[in-house]
Design a protein around this motif. Sequence first.
Motif, PDB file in Angstrom:
ATOM      1  N   THR A   1       6.541 -26.823 -38.307  1.00 39.46           N
ATOM      2  CA  THR A   1       5.506 -26.736 -37.290  1.00 39.46           C
ATOM      3  C   THR A   1       5.641 -25.416 -36.555  1.00 39.46           C
ATOM      4  O   THR A   1       6.746 -25.005 -36.199  1.00 39.46           O
TER       5      THR A   1
ATOM      6  N   SER B   1       0.806 -27.020 -38.713  1.00 37.89           N
ATOM      7  CA  SER B   1       1.882 -27.578 -39.525  1.00 37.89           C
ATOM      8  C   SER B   1       1.722 -27.105 -40.962  1.00 37.89           C
ATOM      9  O   SER B   1       0.603 -26.911 -41.445  1.00 37.89           O
TER      10      SER B   1
ATOM     11  N   ASN C   1      -2.608 -24.602 -29.836  1.00 37.20           N
ATOM     12  CA  ASN C   1      -2.280 -23.636 -30.890  1.00 37.20           C
ATOM     13  C   ASN C   1      -1.051 -24.104 -31.661  1.00 37.20           C
ATOM     14  O   ASN C   1       0.055 -23.604 -31.466  1.00 37.20           O
ATOM     15  N   GLN C   2      -1.244 -25.073 -32.522  1.00 36.72           N
ATOM     16  CA  GLN C   2      -0.157 -25.607 -33.333  1.00 36.72           C
ATOM     17  C   GLN C   2      -0.658 -25.812 -34.758  1.00 36.72           C
ATOM     18  O   GLN C   2      -1.731 -26.388 -34.967  1.00 36.72           O
TER      19      GLN C   2
ATOM     20  N   GLU D   1       3.941 -22.981 -33.355  1.00 31.94           N
ATOM     21  CA  GLU D   1       3.063 -22.966 -32.194  1.00 31.94           C
ATOM     22  C   GLU D   1       3.325 -21.705 -31.390  1.00 31.94           C
ATOM     23  O   GLU D   1       4.396 -21.116 -31.458  1.00 31.94           O
TER      24      GLU D   1
ATOM     25  N   MET E   1       0.571 -17.146 -33.546  1.00 34.43           N
ATOM     26  CA  MET E   1       0.846 -18.337 -34.332  1.00 34.43           C
ATOM     27  C   MET E   1       0.369 -18.126 -35.770  1.00 34.43           C
ATOM     28  O   MET E   1       1.075 -18.434 -36.727  1.00 34.43           O
TER      29      MET E   1
ATOM     30  N   ARG F   1      -1.230 -32.983 -31.965  1.00 32.34           N
ATOM     31  CA  ARG F   1      -0.438 -31.801 -31.642  1.00 32.34           C
ATOM     32  C   ARG F   1      -0.144 -31.752 -30.149  1.00 32.34           C
ATOM     33  O   ARG F   1      -0.950 -32.201 -29.332  1.00 32.34           O
TER      34      ARG F   1
END
Length: 133
Positions: free
Chosen positions: A99, A75, A72-73, A101, A108, A68
């Motif tokens: 995705t 999918s 803070n991501q 973020e 998120m 990533r």
Amino acid sequence: MIVWNEKVKKSQDVINAVINQLYKDNINTDGVAEIFNNGKEQGCVLKIFDKYNPNLDLCFWIFMPNNRSVHNQISVVIGKHINCDKLNMWDGAELDSYTFEDKIAREMHKKVRDFILDSIKENMNKTRDILSL
């Protein structure tokens, strides 16, 4: 004591938020949440079962990618039940991938939850032409 991996925990938190909101909105669904781990990616899969046609079952794979770009991501991969293999991993060509973020983890989390809820509601309206009960 078993301690959940951060990736699995965050995925599970999103799924719990989706399930809680479905209950609050009185949307009746059948489904199950399970963990997946293929050595590369790990997270949770939410399987929503169609009561009348198993070919319309939805699967949402939620995970924090290993590669990533920001911490803070998350999918999300969306497919049908036929795209879910024995290890709960996605497989096939007809998959949608998204995705999300945000600098703020809570924001998120909300984006992902709302996206999954909207996808479930849209699918229910499309396949059954009914509103929530």
